[in-house]
Design a protein around this motif. Sequence first.
Motif, PDB file in Angstrom:
ATOM      1  N   HIS A   1       0.202   1.945   5.660  1.00  0.00           N
ATOM      2  CA  HIS A   1       0.906   2.047   4.390  1.00  0.00           C
ATOM      3  C   HIS A   1       2.343   1.550   4.492  1.00  0.00           C
ATOM      4  CE1 HIS A   1      -2.514   4.225   2.860  1.00  0.00           C
ATOM      5  NE2 HIS A   1      -2.437   5.077   3.873  1.00  0.00           N
TER       6      HIS A   1
ATOM      7  N   ASP B   1      -1.032  -1.055  -4.543  1.00  0.00           N
ATOM      8  CA  ASP B   1      -2.204  -0.193  -4.493  1.00  0.00           C
ATOM      9  C   ASP B   1      -1.819   1.154  -3.904  1.00  0.00           C
ATOM     10  OD1 ASP B   1      -4.181  -1.824  -5.617  1.00  0.00           O
ATOM     11  OD2 ASP B   1      -4.494  -2.877  -3.715  1.00  0.00           O
ATOM     12  N   TYR B   2      -2.664   2.165  -4.123  1.00  0.00           N
ATOM     13  CA  TYR B   2      -2.371   3.479  -3.573  1.00  0.00           C
ATOM     14  C   TYR B   2      -3.596   4.095  -2.916  1.00  0.00           C
ATOM     15  CZ  TYR B   2      -4.491   5.228  -7.931  1.00  0.00           C
ATOM     16  OH  TYR B   2      -5.338   5.487  -8.973  1.00  0.00           O
ATOM     17  N   GLN B   3      -3.318   5.024  -2.015  1.00  0.00           N
ATOM     18  CA  GLN B   3      -4.346   5.892  -1.450  1.00  0.00           C
ATOM     19  C   GLN B   3      -3.819   7.316  -1.516  1.00  0.00           C
ATOM     20  OE1 GLN B   3      -7.648   5.450  -0.104  1.00  0.00           O
ATOM     21  NE2 GLN B   3      -7.453   7.659  -0.411  1.00  0.00           N
TER      22      GLN B   3
ATOM     23  N   SER C   1       0.844  -1.187   0.000  1.00  0.00           N
ATOM     24  CA  SER C   1       0.000   0.000   0.000  1.00  0.00           C
ATOM     25  C   SER C   1       0.885   1.245   0.000  1.00  0.00           C
ATOM     26  CB  SER C   1      -0.904   0.019   1.239  1.00  0.00           C
ATOM     27  OG  SER C   1      -1.616   1.241   1.319  1.00  0.00           O
TER      28      SER C   1
END
Length: 220
Positions: free
Chosen positions: A89, A38-40, A6
């Motif tokens: 993360h 994945d990213y936020q 993440s």
Amino acid sequence: MSRKPSIAVILAGCGNKDGAEIHEATLTLWAIHRHGADYQCYAPDKKQHHVLNHITGEEMAEERNVLIEAARIARGDIKSLAQFDAQAHDVLILPGGFGAAKNLCTYAFDGPECTVDESVAAAVQAMYLAKKPIGALCIAPVILARLLPNVMVTIGSDVQTAGHITRMGGRHQNTTHGEIAVDTANRVVTTPCYMLDARVDQIGEGAERLVLALLEMIEK
């Protein structure tokens, strides 16, 4: 790692003159998904320093919010940086654009005496203390130089900015198009992007190399 890594991405608005650089941000997000992570996206929920006409460069008589503008790049899937949790993360990335030097910190106005937005500083320091990798593109490495001791970064080859990084206690490595600087000890990766007279494909090359280097650091 059994789950996908993440990656938190801090955006500074939308648009290279007063927010996040859209090519750098988008190609970073592309590289994250391309390489199995994945990213936020996050941004500070505050008024941006000013609004510029991206055709003329002139200031416009209006106000905009950094988080709401950054949501344009994130397609609405974005959180206030006040909600940032380093435990959620594995990596943190800060794309560039003048917004990084105007909204995330005051480098555009104060140079090496700049201050960093409290929420940005808290996120960077939390990841650093957790020994999690941090990446920065374009002008954003000055934020890391201001916050992290003896960090080695690159902004390309601009003598004045490199000198400011040294004055802030950092170290600078000259780079050219698509290259990255890797500080193994501090777990930091940087790339110059539009600090050079670059094409969009060169931006993509640098962003992808940065993301790959950061993902490799997770396992070390």
